[in-house]
Design an enzyme around this catalytic site. Structure first.
Site, short mmCIF file in Angstrom:
data_model
loop_
_atom_site.label_atom_id
_atom_site.label_comp_id
_atom_site.label_asym_id
_atom_site.label_seq_id
_atom_site.Cartn_x
_atom_site.Cartn_y
_atom_site.Cartn_z
CG ASN A 9 39.88 45.50 46.82
OD1 ASN A 9 40.19 45.94 47.92
ND2 ASN A 9 40.79 45.14 45.93
CD1 TRP A 10 35.20 49.47 49.43
CD2 TRP A 10 35.39 50.52 51.42
NE1 TRP A 10 33.94 49.63 49.95
CE2 TRP A 10 34.02 50.27 51.16
CE3 TRP A 10 35.75 51.15 52.59
CZ2 TRP A 10 33.02 50.65 52.05
CZ3 TRP A 10 34.76 51.52 53.48
CH2 TRP A 10 33.41 51.28 53.21
CE LYS A 11 41.60 47.91 43.62
NZ LYS A 11 42.15 48.05 42.26
CG HIS A 94 44.26 42.71 44.12
ND1 HIS A 94 44.94 43.64 43.37
CD2 HIS A 94 42.94 42.90 43.86
CE1 HIS A 94 44.06 44.37 42.70
NE2 HIS A 94 42.84 43.95 42.98
CD GLU A 163 40.46 42.17 40.49
OE1 GLU A 163 39.56 43.00 40.61
OE2 GLU A 163 41.52 42.24 41.13
N GLY A 169 41.30 49.40 37.15
CA GLY A 169 41.45 50.83 37.35
C GLY A 169 41.68 51.64 36.09
CB SER A 209 37.04 48.78 34.41
OG SER A 209 38.34 49.32 34.51
N GLY A 230 36.06 47.44 42.27
CA GLY A 230 37.03 48.37 42.83
C GLY A 230 36.44 49.75 43.05
N GLY A 231 36.79 50.69 42.17
CA GLY A 231 36.39 52.09 42.33
C GLY A 231 34.91 52.31 42.55
#
Length: 253
Positions: A9-11, A94, A163, A169, A209, A230-231
Site C-alpha cells: 500500500n503506497w498510500k 483502511h 492493522e 507507521g 510496520s 506500507g512504508g
C-alpha cells in the site's frame, strides 16, 4: 495452506514518474518469485501507466479506495467500474480512511458490495486504536467492525487485513503472537458471520510496520496468511525481500 498474499500500500506517495521508476526497478525480481500473490496498490493516477508496465505480469494491481456508486455527480470520487478496467483488487476501510474521512462501518459495507458487484476483490481492513488495545477492547472492536463490514453479504471467501492502528507507521509492529491471536479471533468471527467454510478459505493478512526483518516471524504464525505492507513497499529492495521470504514459507507447505 491458503496462498500467501503480499500487498504493498503506497498510500499518498510517489509522483507518476517516481511510481513508474519504482515498479520498473522491482518488476524483474518480483516476477521471479513464485507461489504467492504479489499486489501493488499505488495512487489512482499511477494505476494506468503501471498496468501498462505490468502487462502479462504475475504482479497484480490494487486501488486504495473507491466510491460505492457506479457513476454520477460525486466530484473527486472513483467508481468501481472505472477501477475494474485497471486493477483486480481494492483496499477498503483502511484506518486512515476511517480517521481522516469519517468512513463508517455502513460506508465500508456499501463499498465492499460495490466492489464485489464490479468484480473487484476487496481487501477489507480492520483494527483497534491504541486506547482500545490498552483497555482490552481489541476483540470487541474487531467483531463490531467485521459484522458491520460484512452485513448482508453471503461470501465463500473474503480477504481481511488486520492493522492495529497503534502499529501503523510507528515502527512498532504487534508481536507475532499478538497478531496471530487477533487474527485467530477474526477467523472465529468470520465463521460466525459467513460460515465455517468461508472462515477457513479466507486469507487474513497482518499490517502495521511490516518490514524485511520481521516478515518471516509474522508469516510463520499459524493464522497469518500474508501482509499489507506500507512504508517498506516504497523501497524496491525491501519489498522484493519481503516477497522472497514469503515465497520460501509458502513453498515449504
Amino acid at each position: 495452506m491458503r496462498q500467501i498474499i503480499i500487498a504493498g500500500n503506497w498510500k499518498m506517495n510517489t509522483t507518476l514518474s517516481e511510481a513508474c521508476t519504482l515498479v520498473q526497478s522491482m518488476k524483474c525480481e518480483l516476477e521471479r518469485i513464485e507461489g504467492i500473490e504479489k499486489i501493488i496498490c499505488p495512487p489512482f493516477i499511477s494505476l494506468y501507466p503501471i498496468k501498462t508496465i505490468l502487462e502479462n505480469s504475475s504482479i497484480k494491481l490494487g486501488a486504495q479506495n473507491l466510491f460505492y456508486q457506479e457513476k454520477g455527480a460525486y466530484t473527486g470520487e472513483i467508481s468501481p467500474l472505472m477501477l475494474k478496467e485497471l486493477c483486480q483488487y481494492v483496499i477498503i476501510g483502511h484506518s486512515e480512511r476511517r480517521a481522516y474521512f469519517g468512513e463508517t462501518g455502513q460506508v465500508v459495507n456499501q463499498k465492499i458490495k460495490a466492489a464485489l458487484q464490479a468484480g473487484l476483490l476487496p481487501i477489507v481492513c480492520v483494527g483497534e486504536k491504541p486506547e482500545e488495545n490498552e483497555n482490552g477492547q481489541t476483540r470487541q472492536v474487531l467483531e463490531t467492525q467485521l459484522k458491520e463490514a460484512l452485513d448482508g453479504l453471503n461470501l465463500s471467501c473474503i480477504i481481511i487485513a488486520y492493522e492495529p492502528i497503534w502499529a501503523i507507521g510507528t515502527g512498532k509492529a504487534a508481536t507475532a503472537s499478538e497478531a496471530n491471536s487477533a487474527i485467530g479471533y477474526i477467523r472465529r468471527v468470520l465463521g460466525d458471520t459467513l460460515g465455517n467454510a468461508a472462515a477457513q478459505t479466507s486469507p487474513i493478512l497482518y499490517g502495521g510496520s511490516v518490514n524485511e526483518k520481521n516478515i518471516t516471524e509474522i508469516l510463520s504464525q499459524t493464522n497469518i496468511d500474508g501482509a499489507l505492507v506500507g512504508g517498506a513497499s516504497l523501497k524496491a529492495e525491501s519489498f522484493v525481500s519481503i516477497c522472497r521470504q514469503a515465497a520460501v514459507i509458502q513453498n515449504k507447505h
